[in-house]
Design a protein around this motif. Structure first.
Motif, mmCIF file in Angstrom:
data_model
loop_
_atom_site.group_PDB
_atom_site.id
_atom_site.type_symbol
_atom_site.label_atom_id
_atom_site.label_comp_id
_atom_site.label_asym_id
_atom_site.label_seq_id
_atom_site.Cartn_x
_atom_site.Cartn_y
_atom_site.Cartn_z
ATOM 1 N N LEU A 57 54.970 66.848 91.130
ATOM 2 C CA LEU A 57 56.098 67.854 90.587
ATOM 3 C C LEU A 57 56.323 68.412 91.083
ATOM 4 N N ALA A 58 56.945 69.217 91.760
ATOM 5 C CA ALA A 58 56.953 70.198 92.895
ATOM 6 C C ALA A 58 58.097 70.568 92.750
ATOM 7 N N VAL A 59 58.851 72.277 92.750
ATOM 8 C CA VAL A 59 60.167 72.634 92.215
ATOM 9 C C VAL A 59 59.606 73.543 93.409
ATOM 10 N N GLU A 64 56.622 77.267 96.341
ATOM 11 C CA GLU A 64 56.360 75.813 94.684
ATOM 12 C C GLU A 64 56.167 76.274 93.979
#
Lengths: 296, 305
Positions: free
Chosen positions: B6-8, B296
């Motif tokens: 999961l990358a933000v 990120e």
């Protein structure tokens, strides 16, 4: 190159992760993958394939299979049934490029943006012994004659309906098992549904192959039927509307006691304006691209 | 390659940070009596300014986040016991009416004497913070260290099963309890702006003058903030908080965050709950990690075999 170059939030799952989860599911919830008559709850060693259950399942005495009714012996004057079982012994997924298992020649190589499924299943049906058939035959014949007598004297219609009797399940010594391997190639696509203008994410079947089920007409018949079931029965149920994928953050925060005067949502990144494929099936992964949308 | 990723993006963090600043309002008031003394407060604050940065050294930096007080009123009062005189009547013979004396009371208020200054215009704080997100594994089979220093400040008790814990690991903290550049800048800007508004009722001339005043106030803020900028720059360079208060603050926060994770994930993780007498389906989580680069934040986890 950053994972979020073309979106705000990126999520991906590797085929190894999914296959491990499936393996845990098969071991910890075997009743989802094994079906059969109650006889096999007491005699699991007579199933086509030994169920590999996790030790905690055995300790908790969870059922290893979902109990089903026996297969009736059609035409018998007394209700007779045969033990049977259906076991899904292997289930694997392979995202492009294909490298978890080899697809049969009929399906070729796994094309880009496609995923493949491999499923191995066994169907087992009891074949009653001649000895037992001889043993029960007089009882069946007597019942047959008695019923025929009632019909002759016209009493059958006037009799109140007899309560349905529990079938006599013939004892099983060994199942006749047929194990087959099924391969399917699928892809995701966006589209509308008549009468519903919003976009839906759909899973489409590209090809299906049952390996080495002979003779050829039987294999074709089985493949055709399974293809129809998947295309018209199962896959349409898996379609998801885009509004179901929109996560309303404002609402979640309001429930947490933080009132926000703006509407914040997480939405799939649009295709093809944002990304060429969403979800994308590539690099052995299923990738999802998500945008954070703020509206005043 | 991790099983789940999961990358933000940094942009998402910044937009979320701005949203939080726009919408987060802190408001609280209370009053209590201590014998004849009464004390109370009525405060309301919001966040302003500040920047958020994801950095290549695996840290997140929040710089110069202002805490602005819309109301910062403290009340201190004294409740003196009421004293009353008069009120009695003298009975007179008929036909002379009775003579009643007026009743006069003092100290009838609650409180009788109080001061309630609003310090909002004179107080402003600024916070800068650098920290990293760390995933740690809690093994329930390992007994806690003796003595358990975390015990007094632990918000949630230790679990009886294994968990992954996500912690904030502070690197540097810079808290200006009195943000003088902003206090002085705000006072100058407010005083001059009010004077101009009183003299010039409206029009473009007034807008131009107000803009010039804003620019001057910003310049004063900038000049007065130079020492603090140098302090923050040095803290960032050497990865240590300068100033006794900041140093102690970093140590305290470091200890607190070591003892209290911000998020917990059970291991094994419950995938399907128990139902119809069947045990739940649980999957083991391995190698949970959180890393940050200048683009990120990425969280990864594997499924155990």
């Amino acid at each position: 190159m950053a994972l979020t170059d073309r979106c705000d939030i990126f999520g991906s799952v590797h085929e190894k992760g999914i296959n491990r989860i499936v393996r845990h599911l098969m071991r910890q919830r075997p009743s989802l993958f094994n079906y059969g008559t109650a006889f096999f709850l007491r005699n699991p060693n007579l199933l086509c394939e030994r169920i590999q259950a996790a030790p905690e399942v055995l300790q908790a005495h969870d059922p290893l299979l979902s109990v089903q009714d026996p297969v009736p012996i059609l035409g018998a004057a007394i209700p007779l049934g045969l033990n049977w079982c259906l076991q899904f012994t292997d289930l694997q997924i392979d995202f492009h490029p294909g490298n978890v298992f080899h697809l049969p020649n009929e399906l070729g190589n796994l094309p880009a943006q496609r995923l493949a499924l491999r499923m191995r299943g066994c169907f087992g049906l009891d074949c009653p012994s001649e000895e037992f058939i001889r043993e029960i035959l007089p009882q069946v014949e007597a019942e047959e004659v008695a019923q025929r007598g009632k019909e002759v004297f016209g009493t059958k219609e006037r009799q109140p309906a007899a309560p349905e009797r529990e079938p006599i399940v013939l004892p099983t010594r060994k199942l006749q098992c047929l194990c087959v391997e099924l391969f399917a190639v699928l892809h995701f696509e966006w589209g509308t549904i008549p009468g519903n203008p919003q976009q839906w994410l759909k899973l489409r079947l590209d090809g299906l192959e049952i390996v080495d089920l002979g003779p050829a007409p039987l294999e074709e018949m089985a493949e055709c039927y399974i293809r129809a079931v998947l295309k018209l029965g199962i896959l349409p149920r898996l379609s998801v509307p885009i509004e179901a994928m929109v996560l309303n953050i404002t609402e979640l925060m309001r429930k947490q006691g933080l009132a926000i005067g703006e509407t914040i949502t997480l939405q799939p990144t649009p295709v093809p304006a944002g990304v060429p494929n969403n979800p994308a099936v590539e690099d052995d992964r299923l990738k999802a691209f998500i945008n954070l949308v703020v509206e005043v | 390659m991790a099983h789940f990723t999961l990358a933000v993006s940094e942009g998402t963090f910044r937009r979320s940070f701005d949203l939080l600043k726009r919408n987060l309002r802190f408001s609280k008031s209370d009053q209590a009596s201590f014998g004849i003394f009464v004390a109370g407060y009525d405060v309301r604050a919001h966040l302003e300014g500040g920047t958020l940065d994801l950095r290549a050294d695996n840290t997140i930096s929040v710089r110069e986040l202002d805490i602005r007080w819309d109301r910062l009123r403290f009340t201190l009062g004294i409740n003196i016991p009421e004293i009353c005189v008069g009120g009695g009547c003298i009975n007179m013979p008929w036909p002379i009416p009775d003579i009643c004396l007026p009743r006069v009371c003092v100290f009838s208020g609650n409180p009788d004497i109080s001061i309630s200054p609003d310090l909002a215009a004179f107080v402003a704080q600024e916070v800068s913070f650098t920290g990293r997100v760390v995933a740690r594994y809690f093994d329930a089979s390992v007994p806690p260290p003796l003595p358990d220093l975390c015990a007094p400040i632990r918000i949630e008790p230790l679990p009886d099963h294994n968990q992954w814990h996500i912690h904030i690991d502070p690197q540097t903290i810079d808290v200006d309890l009195f943000d003088f550049p902003d206090i002085v800048g705000n006072l100058i800007e407010n005083t001059l702006s009010n004077a101009v508004r009183a003299i010039i009722p409206g029009g473009f001339v007034r807008d131009i003058i107000l803009a010039i005043i804003g620019g001057i106030a910003d310049f004063i803020r900038f000049l007065l903030d130079i020492p603090d900028e140098i302090d923050e720059w040095l803290s960032d360079l050497f990865n240590v908080s300068f100033g006794l208060l900041d140093f102690i603050g970093t140590l305290v926060l470091d200890f607190f965050s070591t003892c209290n994770p911000i998020y917990r994930i059970d291991d094994p993780f419950e995938l399907l709950p128990a139902s119809n007498g069947l045990i739940p389906v649980r999957i083991p989580l391995r190698n949970l990690s959180v890393r940050v680069n200048d683009a990120e934040m990425v969280a990864e986890v594997d499924i155990g075999g």
